[in-house]
Design a protein around this motif. Structure first.
Motif, PDB file in Angstrom:
ATOM      1  N   ALA A 169       0.818  -1.227   0.000  1.00  0.00           N
ATOM      2  CA  ALA A 169       0.000   0.000   0.000  1.00  0.00           C
ATOM      3  C   ALA A 169       0.841   1.263   0.000  1.00  0.00           C
ATOM      4  CB  ALA A 169      -0.933  -0.006   1.217  1.00  0.00           C
ATOM      5  N   GLY A 170       2.101   1.141   0.406  1.00  0.00           N
ATOM      6  CA  GLY A 170       2.953   2.313   0.455  1.00  0.00           C
ATOM      7  C   GLY A 170       2.761   3.095   1.748  1.00  0.00           C
ATOM      8  N   ASN A 171       3.308   4.295   1.756  1.00  0.00           N
ATOM      9  CA  ASN A 171       3.256   5.139   2.951  1.00  0.00           C
ATOM     10  C   ASN A 171       2.929   6.576   2.522  1.00  0.00           C
ATOM     11  OD1 ASN A 171       3.602   5.877   5.713  1.00  0.00           O
ATOM     12  ND2 ASN A 171       5.638   6.654   5.197  1.00  0.00           N
ATOM     13  N   ILE A 172       1.724   6.752   1.999  1.00  0.00           N
ATOM     14  CA  ILE A 172       1.295   8.057   1.502  1.00  0.00           C
ATOM     15  C   ILE A 172       0.494   8.748   2.594  1.00  0.00           C
ATOM     16  CG2 ILE A 172       0.079   9.278  -0.330  1.00  0.00           C
ATOM     17  CD1 ILE A 172       0.366   6.692  -2.017  1.00  0.00           C
ATOM     18  N   PRO A 173       1.004   9.835   3.181  1.00  0.00           N
ATOM     19  CA  PRO A 173       0.288  10.529   4.256  1.00  0.00           C
ATOM     20  C   PRO A 173      -1.128  10.926   3.846  1.00  0.00           C
ATOM     21  CG  PRO A 173       2.532  11.347   4.101  1.00  0.00           C
ATOM     22  CD  PRO A 173       2.314  10.455   2.902  1.00  0.00           C
ATOM     23  N   GLY A 174      -2.081  10.613   4.705  1.00  0.00           N
ATOM     24  CA  GLY A 174      -3.469  10.952   4.440  1.00  0.00           C
ATOM     25  C   GLY A 174      -4.170  10.032   3.479  1.00  0.00           C
ATOM     26  N   LYS A 175      -3.437   9.062   2.922  1.00  0.00           N
ATOM     27  CA  LYS A 175      -4.041   8.154   1.944  1.00  0.00           C
ATOM     28  C   LYS A 175      -3.824   6.692   2.315  1.00  0.00           C
ATOM     29  CE  LYS A 175      -4.250   7.208  -3.011  1.00  0.00           C
ATOM     30  NZ  LYS A 175      -3.688   7.540  -4.355  1.00  0.00           N
ATOM     31  N   THR A 176      -2.564   6.299   2.535  1.00  0.00           N
ATOM     32  CA  THR A 176      -2.287   4.899   2.885  1.00  0.00           C
ATOM     33  C   THR A 176      -1.422   4.781   4.134  1.00  0.00           C
ATOM     34  OG1 THR A 176      -0.266   4.755   1.539  1.00  0.00           O
ATOM     35  CG2 THR A 176      -2.363   4.256   0.446  1.00  0.00           C
ATOM     36  N   GLN A 177      -1.120   5.890   4.781  1.00  0.00           N
ATOM     37  CA  GLN A 177      -0.258   5.848   5.956  1.00  0.00           C
ATOM     38  C   GLN A 177      -1.030   5.410   7.196  1.00  0.00           C
ATOM     39  OE1 GLN A 177       1.441   9.456   8.006  1.00  0.00           O
ATOM     40  NE2 GLN A 177       3.347   8.650   7.146  1.00  0.00           N
ATOM     41  N   THR A 178      -0.715   4.230   7.690  1.00  0.00           N
ATOM     42  CA  THR A 178      -1.345   3.705   8.899  1.00  0.00           C
ATOM     43  C   THR A 178      -0.498   4.085  10.118  1.00  0.00           C
ATOM     44  OG1 THR A 178      -0.183   1.600   8.687  1.00  0.00           O
ATOM     45  CG2 THR A 178      -2.344   1.784   7.619  1.00  0.00           C
ATOM     46  N   MET A 179      -0.961   3.696  11.301  1.00  0.00           N
ATOM     47  CA  MET A 179      -0.204   4.018  12.509  1.00  0.00           C
ATOM     48  C   MET A 179       1.186   3.399  12.489  1.00  0.00           C
ATOM     49  SD  MET A 179      -2.644   4.190  15.886  1.00  0.00           S
ATOM     50  CE  MET A 179      -3.629   2.732  15.592  1.00  0.00           C
ATOM     51  N   SER A 180       1.281   2.159  12.045  1.00  0.00           N
ATOM     52  CA  SER A 180       2.573   1.478  12.037  1.00  0.00           C
ATOM     53  C   SER A 180       3.570   2.179  11.121  1.00  0.00           C
ATOM     54  CB  SER A 180       2.395   0.027  11.597  1.00  0.00           C
ATOM     55  OG  SER A 180       1.609  -0.682  12.527  1.00  0.00           O
ATOM     56  N   THR A 181       3.142   2.513   9.923  1.00  0.00           N
ATOM     57  CA  THR A 181       4.049   3.190   8.997  1.00  0.00           C
ATOM     58  C   THR A 181       4.322   4.622   9.444  1.00  0.00           C
ATOM     59  OG1 THR A 181       2.153   3.744   7.570  1.00  0.00           O
ATOM     60  CG2 THR A 181       3.405   1.767   7.021  1.00  0.00           C
ATOM     61  N   ALA A 182       3.338   5.257  10.075  1.00  0.00           N
ATOM     62  CA  ALA A 182       3.528   6.617  10.587  1.00  0.00           C
ATOM     63  C   ALA A 182       4.568   6.634  11.706  1.00  0.00           C
ATOM     64  CB  ALA A 182       2.211   7.202  11.079  1.00  0.00           C
ATOM     65  N   ILE A 183       4.551   5.608  12.553  1.00  0.00           N
ATOM     66  CA  ILE A 183       5.557   5.503  13.616  1.00  0.00           C
ATOM     67  C   ILE A 183       6.948   5.369  13.009  1.00  0.00           C
ATOM     68  CG2 ILE A 183       6.432   4.004  15.451  1.00  0.00           C
ATOM     69  CD1 ILE A 183       3.468   3.345  16.088  1.00  0.00           C
ATOM     70  N   TYR A 184       7.059   4.517  12.006  1.00  0.00           N
ATOM     71  CA  TYR A 184       8.346   4.317  11.342  1.00  0.00           C
ATOM     72  C   TYR A 184       8.870   5.622  10.742  1.00  0.00           C
ATOM     73  CZ  TYR A 184      11.656   2.651   7.805  1.00  0.00           C
ATOM     74  OH  TYR A 184      12.767   2.456   7.037  1.00  0.00           O
ATOM     75  N   MET A 185       8.011   6.340  10.037  1.00  0.00           N
ATOM     76  CA  MET A 185       8.431   7.582   9.399  1.00  0.00           C
ATOM     77  C   MET A 185       8.720   8.671  10.423  1.00  0.00           C
ATOM     78  SD  MET A 185       8.714   6.792   6.324  1.00  0.00           S
ATOM     79  CE  MET A 185       9.178   8.455   5.805  1.00  0.00           C
ATOM     80  N   SER A 186       7.985   8.673  11.531  1.00  0.00           N
ATOM     81  CA  SER A 186       8.226   9.667  12.579  1.00  0.00           C
ATOM     82  C   SER A 186       9.608   9.484  13.194  1.00  0.00           C
ATOM     83  CB  SER A 186       7.152   9.560  13.669  1.00  0.00           C
ATOM     84  OG  SER A 186       5.875   9.841  13.141  1.00  0.00           O
ATOM     85  N   ILE A 187       9.986   8.230  13.409  1.00  0.00           N
ATOM     86  CA  ILE A 187      11.316   7.953  13.949  1.00  0.00           C
ATOM     87  C   ILE A 187      12.388   8.326  12.939  1.00  0.00           C
ATOM     88  CG2 ILE A 187      12.856   6.119  14.758  1.00  0.00           C
ATOM     89  CD1 ILE A 187      10.369   4.687  15.839  1.00  0.00           C
ATOM     90  N   GLU A 188      12.136   7.992  11.668  1.00  0.00           N
ATOM     91  CA  GLU A 188      13.102   8.314  10.623  1.00  0.00           C
ATOM     92  C   GLU A 188      13.333   9.820  10.503  1.00  0.00           C
ATOM     93  OE1 GLU A 188      14.861   6.265   8.015  1.00  0.00           O
ATOM     94  OE2 GLU A 188      14.671   5.052   9.826  1.00  0.00           O
ATOM     95  N   SER A 189      12.266  10.606  10.699  1.00  0.00           N
ATOM     96  CA  SER A 189      12.367  12.063  10.561  1.00  0.00           C
ATOM     97  C   SER A 189      12.729  12.758  11.875  1.00  0.00           C
ATOM     98  CB  SER A 189      11.051  12.638  10.026  1.00  0.00           C
ATOM     99  OG  SER A 189       9.988  12.385  10.942  1.00  0.00           O
TER     100      SER A 189
END
Length: 219
Positions: A169-189
Motif C-alpha cells: 500500500a505504500g506510505n502516503i500521508p493521508g491516503k495509505t499511511q497507517t499508525m505502524s508506517t507513521a511511527i516508522y516515518m516519525s522515527i526516521e524524521s
C-alpha cells in the motif's frame, strides 16, 4: 501534529474494521467447513491457510505485489473495473491486513467448532433444523467465546500490520499511511513526540483488546 496523528489513527481503525468483517466471515466459514471434515489434502490446505503466521511480512508483501500488481492478470482486471490499480490505495492495506490476520480467526474459530458437542448438533437436526439454522443458532452460540477471541486477535493483528502494508500500500500521508508506517516515518524524521503519541495509542488499543479477551473468557 493533530492531522499527522489523527489521519493514520483513523485510517488504521477503518482498515482494521473492514479487514475484521472480511476475516470474520471467511475465517468462520472456512473453520466450519474444516472443523469436522477429513479429506485428502486437508493438512496441506490448512498449512497454506496458516502460512501468513510464519512468513516474513516482506514475503507476503512481495506475493501481494505479484498477484495484484499492475502487470498481473488480477491487477489488470481490477484496474479495468475501477480505472485505478489497487496498489498504493487504502484497499491495498485492507488486503494486506486481511491476509495476515485471517489465520488467527480461522484457528480460533476452528478450535471453537471442534469443541461443540456433536450430540447437540445431531439433536437439532433430528428436530428438523436445517444446516444453516444449526450453524447460526446452535454451533455459533456454543462456540461464541472462540469466535470473539479470534475476532479481537484478528483486529489487533490488522491494526499493527506494517511490513506487507508498507510494500503493497505504500506510505502516503493521508491516503495509505497507517499508525505502524507513521511511527516508522516519525522515527526516521526525528519527530519523537509524534512517534511516542502513536506508540502509546497503539499500545492502549492493543492492551484493551487483549484485556477484553481475558475478561470475556473468564465469564
Amino acid at each position: 501534529m493533530t492531522d499527522q496523528f489523527l489521519a493514520p489513527v483513523l485510517l488504521s481503525l477503518k482498515v482494521s474494521v473492514i479487514s475484521l468483517v472480511i476475516v470474520f466471515v471467511i475465517g468462520t466459514l472456512l473453520a466450519k467447513f474444516m472443523a469436522n471434515r477429513n479429506f485428502r489434502g486437508k493438512v496441506v490446505a490448512e498449512t497454506i491457510l496458516l502460512l501468513p503466521l510464519v512468513l516474513p511480512p516482506t514475503v507476503i508483501g512481495f506475493l501481494l505485489i505479484v498477484i495484484f500488481g499492475n502487470m498481473s492478470p488480477v491487477g489488470r482486471w481490477i484496474q479495468s473495473i475501477f480505472n485505478h490499480p489497487v496498489m498504493f490505495t487504502w484497499w491495498a492495506a485492507v488486503i494486506a491486513s486481511t491476509i495476515v490476520s485471517l489465520p488467527l480467526m480461522y484457528q480460533s474459530a476452528k478450535t471453537g467448532f471442534s469443541e461443540v458437542d456433536r450430540a447437540i448438533v445431531e439433536a437439532a437436526r433430528v428436530d428438523g433444523a436445517s444446516e444453516w439454522h444449526v450453524f447460526c443458532f446452535v454451533t455459533m452460540p456454543i462456540a461464541y467465546k472462540s469466535l470473539i477471541s479470534g475476532a479481537i486477535l484478528s483486529f489487533a493483528r490488522a491494526l499493527g500490520e506494517f511490513g506487507a502494508t508498507l510494500m503493497f500500500a505504500g506510505n502516503i500521508p493521508g491516503k495509505t499511511q497507517t499508525m505502524s508506517t507513521a511511527i516508522y516515518m516519525s522515527i526516521e524524521s526525528g519527530n519523537m513526540n509524534l512517534a511516542w503519541t502513536l506508540v502509546l495509542t497503539m499500545i492502549l488499543i492493543s492492551f484493551s483488546m487483549l484485556l477484553s479477551i481475558s475478561l470475556y473468557i473468564k465469564k
